[in-house]
Write a protein that holds these residues in place. Structure first.
Motif, mmCIF file in Angstrom:
data_model
loop_
_atom_site.group_PDB
_atom_site.id
_atom_site.type_symbol
_atom_site.label_atom_id
_atom_site.label_comp_id
_atom_site.label_asym_id
_atom_site.label_seq_id
_atom_site.Cartn_x
_atom_site.Cartn_y
_atom_site.Cartn_z
ATOM 1 N N SER A 258 28.265 70.049 33.356
ATOM 2 C CA SER A 258 28.325 68.640 33.012
ATOM 3 C C SER A 258 29.711 68.103 33.319
ATOM 4 C CB SER A 258 27.975 68.430 31.536
ATOM 5 O OG SER A 258 28.925 69.077 30.696
ATOM 6 N N ASP A 259 29.809 66.778 33.359
ATOM 7 C CA ASP A 259 31.086 66.126 33.619
ATOM 8 C C ASP A 259 31.004 64.711 33.058
ATOM 9 O OD1 ASP A 259 33.635 65.710 34.478
ATOM 10 O OD2 ASP A 259 33.138 65.500 36.603
ATOM 11 N N ASP A 260 32.153 64.097 32.816
ATOM 12 C CA ASP A 260 32.182 62.717 32.346
ATOM 13 C C ASP A 260 33.495 62.084 32.760
ATOM 14 O OD1 ASP A 260 34.241 62.966 30.032
ATOM 15 O OD2 ASP A 260 32.760 64.518 29.561
ATOM 16 N N ASP A 261 33.525 60.756 32.731
ATOM 17 C CA ASP A 261 34.725 60.029 33.109
ATOM 18 C C ASP A 261 34.583 58.601 32.583
ATOM 19 O OD1 ASP A 261 37.193 59.517 34.164
ATOM 20 O OD2 ASP A 261 36.603 59.731 36.269
ATOM 21 N N GLN A 262 35.668 57.877 32.551
ATOM 22 C CA GLN A 262 35.639 56.476 32.169
ATOM 23 C C GLN A 262 36.825 55.770 32.794
ATOM 24 O OE1 GLN A 262 35.866 56.160 27.915
ATOM 25 N NE2 GLN A 262 37.740 57.355 27.743
ATOM 26 N N GLY A 263 36.704 54.455 32.927
ATOM 27 C CA GLY A 263 37.770 53.684 33.548
ATOM 28 C C GLY A 263 37.316 52.261 33.790
ATOM 29 N N THR A 264 37.732 51.680 34.926
ATOM 30 C CA THR A 264 37.392 50.295 35.243
ATOM 31 C C THR A 264 36.660 50.226 36.583
ATOM 32 O OG1 THR A 264 39.538 49.949 36.319
ATOM 33 C CG2 THR A 264 39.365 49.406 33.966
ATOM 34 N N TRP A 265 35.831 49.188 36.741
ATOM 35 C CA TRP A 265 35.101 48.992 37.984
ATOM 36 C C TRP A 265 35.399 47.619 38.567
ATOM 37 C CZ3 TRP A 265 31.598 44.996 38.579
ATOM 38 C CH2 TRP A 265 31.100 44.388 37.415
ATOM 39 N N SER A 266 35.268 47.513 39.888
ATOM 40 C CA SER A 266 35.478 46.230 40.557
ATOM 41 C C SER A 266 34.651 46.201 41.838
ATOM 42 C CB SER A 266 36.958 46.012 40.890
ATOM 43 O OG SER A 266 37.425 47.020 41.783
ATOM 44 N N VAL A 267 34.269 45.007 42.245
ATOM 45 C CA VAL A 267 33.516 44.809 43.485
ATOM 46 C C VAL A 267 34.351 43.950 44.420
ATOM 47 C CG1 VAL A 267 31.483 43.775 44.546
ATOM 48 C CG2 VAL A 267 31.262 45.019 42.391
ATOM 49 N N LYS A 268 34.559 44.428 45.640
ATOM 50 C CA LYS A 268 35.267 43.663 46.655
ATOM 51 C C LYS A 268 34.515 43.808 47.973
ATOM 52 C CE LYS A 268 39.819 42.934 48.766
ATOM 53 N NZ LYS A 268 41.237 43.390 48.820
ATOM 54 N N HIS A 269 34.157 42.658 48.542
ATOM 55 C CA HIS A 269 33.389 42.627 49.793
ATOM 56 C C HIS A 269 32.063 43.348 49.558
ATOM 57 C CE1 HIS A 269 33.109 41.524 53.940
ATOM 58 N NE2 HIS A 269 32.881 42.748 54.331
ATOM 59 N N ASP A 270 31.843 44.526 50.137
ATOM 60 C CA ASP A 270 30.594 45.253 49.917
ATOM 61 C C ASP A 270 30.838 46.645 49.353
ATOM 62 O OD1 ASP A 270 31.782 46.249 52.174
ATOM 63 O OD2 ASP A 270 30.024 46.069 53.473
ATOM 64 N N VAL A 271 31.953 46.795 48.620
ATOM 65 C CA VAL A 271 32.319 48.105 48.068
ATOM 66 C C VAL A 271 32.498 48.008 46.559
ATOM 67 C CG1 VAL A 271 34.042 49.944 48.066
ATOM 68 C CG2 VAL A 271 33.401 48.853 50.216
ATOM 69 N N LEU A 272 31.861 48.930 45.847
ATOM 70 C CA LEU A 272 32.045 49.087 44.405
ATOM 71 C C LEU A 272 33.047 50.216 44.191
ATOM 72 C CD1 LEU A 272 31.264 48.703 41.381
ATOM 73 C CD2 LEU A 272 29.370 50.295 41.800
ATOM 74 N N THR A 273 34.174 49.910 43.543
ATOM 75 C CA THR A 273 35.216 50.904 43.286
ATOM 76 C C THR A 273 35.279 51.209 41.801
ATOM 77 O OG1 THR A 273 36.526 50.143 45.173
ATOM 78 C CG2 THR A 273 37.661 51.445 43.494
ATOM 79 N N LEU A 274 35.236 52.494 41.454
ATOM 80 C CA LEU A 274 35.324 52.955 40.076
ATOM 81 C C LEU A 274 36.629 53.732 39.925
ATOM 82 C CD1 LEU A 274 31.661 54.293 39.724
ATOM 83 C CD2 LEU A 274 32.500 51.980 39.347
ATOM 84 N N THR A 275 37.573 53.163 39.217
ATOM 85 C CA THR A 275 38.871 53.797 39.005
ATOM 86 C C THR A 275 38.830 54.507 37.656
ATOM 87 O OG1 THR A 275 39.923 52.011 40.263
ATOM 88 C CG2 THR A 275 41.350 53.438 38.934
ATOM 89 N N GLY A 276 38.582 55.799 37.682
ATOM 90 C CA GLY A 276 38.428 56.568 36.459
ATOM 91 C C GLY A 276 39.693 57.291 36.054
ATOM 92 N N ALA A 277 39.671 57.867 34.867
ATOM 93 C CA ALA A 277 40.814 58.640 34.387
ATOM 94 C C ALA A 277 40.958 59.934 35.171
ATOM 95 C CB ALA A 277 40.640 58.938 32.894
#
Length: 350
Positions: free
Chosen positions: A283-302
């Motif tokens: 198993s694994d887990d993570d958390q952070g912030t997300w953003s959408v720019k143009h056609d890309v979803l970026t998840l900046t996790g810890a």
């Protein structure tokens, strides 16, 4: 692909293929043509009424310049034919009448697909998965595709339907890929291997498509917000030729994302692999912030940063919201097969 915390050795088994599991059932990884965008009308539950904005695109809202070498037919179609090791491949482009308004493009694309493509071809999947992309000048388009059969001779063709945002309307374009071999021997099987060969010519033609407005997001933030689940599994059964005994090995995992309206996300992963009855789990887990720019979803996790190409946010036939994402990899592409092999269809869990 995410890895579990424990040091497991994951073996991807090709026998039997892979399937995507979600809360609504089992989905094939080759998702083209299997799921529908919401067929709701504007203002109905599930319809997305996007805010207008962006900047002007082409005068009149739409333009299409056929690539050099394509022939213009009397009925307004464009066609390109060429020989490939004795076989004849071709791509045609056909414009359909414009659809007034820009709202509920997913539902309207599904309707045109069912009423127009379904009337002209056999074997048309009734519930197409509606995907999204930008045209060459940054205007948005909604599209779907599937392999269908001709009504008169049952030959296989690959048909793609696009709705391009163009001013105050949607402009439909149909791309038809064909394959013909001398004598027709084994044509159906050979045709199935030809779509990736002829598809680059579709992309070549799409470079000449421009719409308006430009600068709008491919997927609105509100469509990302929610709790989504994706899963996949594959298994292989082994038979001992001497004893007749059987064993089975399997790989299975699921990914759970919660995207908050405050642009925070939570990620959970669980998986298992090995011989059935003695499988190892991780198993694994993570958390952070997300953003959408143009056609890309970026998840900046810890723990790490993940990026996904956004290729859809339609609804399942059951009316559930979906996010169709392609994890970052060297072959990021919308070509046939690439989406099926690498795309992940996340379905809303609640």
């Amino acid at each position: 692909m995410a890895r579990p915390k424990s040091p497991l050795v994951w073996i991807l088994l090709a026998v039997g293929g892979a399937c995507a599991l979600c809360c609504t059932g089992t989905l094939g990884l080759m998702a083209l043509g299997l799921f529908a965008g919401d067929s709701a009308t504007p203002g109905a539950p599930g319809a997305v009424d996007r805010a207008r904005g962006g900047s002007p695109g082409e005068p009149g809202g739409f333009a299409f310049d056929a690539p050099q070498g394509w022939k213009t037919q009397e009925d307004g179609r464009f066609i390109l034919e060429w020989e490939d090791r004795g076989d004849t491949l071709a791509v045609e482009v056909l414009r359909l009448p414009a659809l007034p308004g820009l709202d509920d493009a997913e539902g309207r694309l599904a309707k045109v697909w069912q009423e127009r493509i379904g009337a002209d071809w056999n074997g048309v999947p009734p519930n197409p998965l509606v995907m999204r992309r930008f045209m060459s000048n940054g205007a948005r388009a909604f599209f779907t595709a599937a392999v269908v059969r001709a009504k008169n001779n049952d030959r296989s063709f690959r048909v793609s339907l696009y709705l391009v945002e163009a001013g105050d309307r949607l402009e439909p374009l149909v791309f038809i890929q064909s394959f013909m071999t001398p004598g027709g021997l084994g044509e159906a099987l050979s045709a199935s291997f030809s779509w990736n060969t002829s598809y680059p010519r579709v992309e070549e033609a799409l470079k000449g498509v421009r719409g308006s407005p430009v600068g709008l997001p491919l997927v609105d933030d509100a469509e990302v917000v929610g709790h989504f689940v994706y899963g996949t599994s594959t298994a292989a059964q082994w038979v001992n030729a001497y004893t007749g005994g059987t064993t089975m090995t399997a790989v299975s995992y699921s990914i759970d994302y919660t995207f908050g309206a405050n642009h925070a996300f939570q990620y959970k992963y669980g998986g298992a692999s090995g011989q059935v009855g003695a499988m190892k789990f991780g198993s694994d887990d993570d958390q952070g912030t997300w953003s959408v720019k143009h056609d890309v979803l970026t998840l900046t996790g810890a723990k790490r940063t993940r990026r996904y190409l956004l290729i859809g946010a339609a609804r399942s036939p059951e009316g559930k919201r979906t996010l169709y994402l392609m994890p970052e990899h060297p072959g990021w592409s919308l070509a046939p097969g690439a989406i099926g092999q690498n795309g992940e269809l996340y379905v809303a869990a609640d």
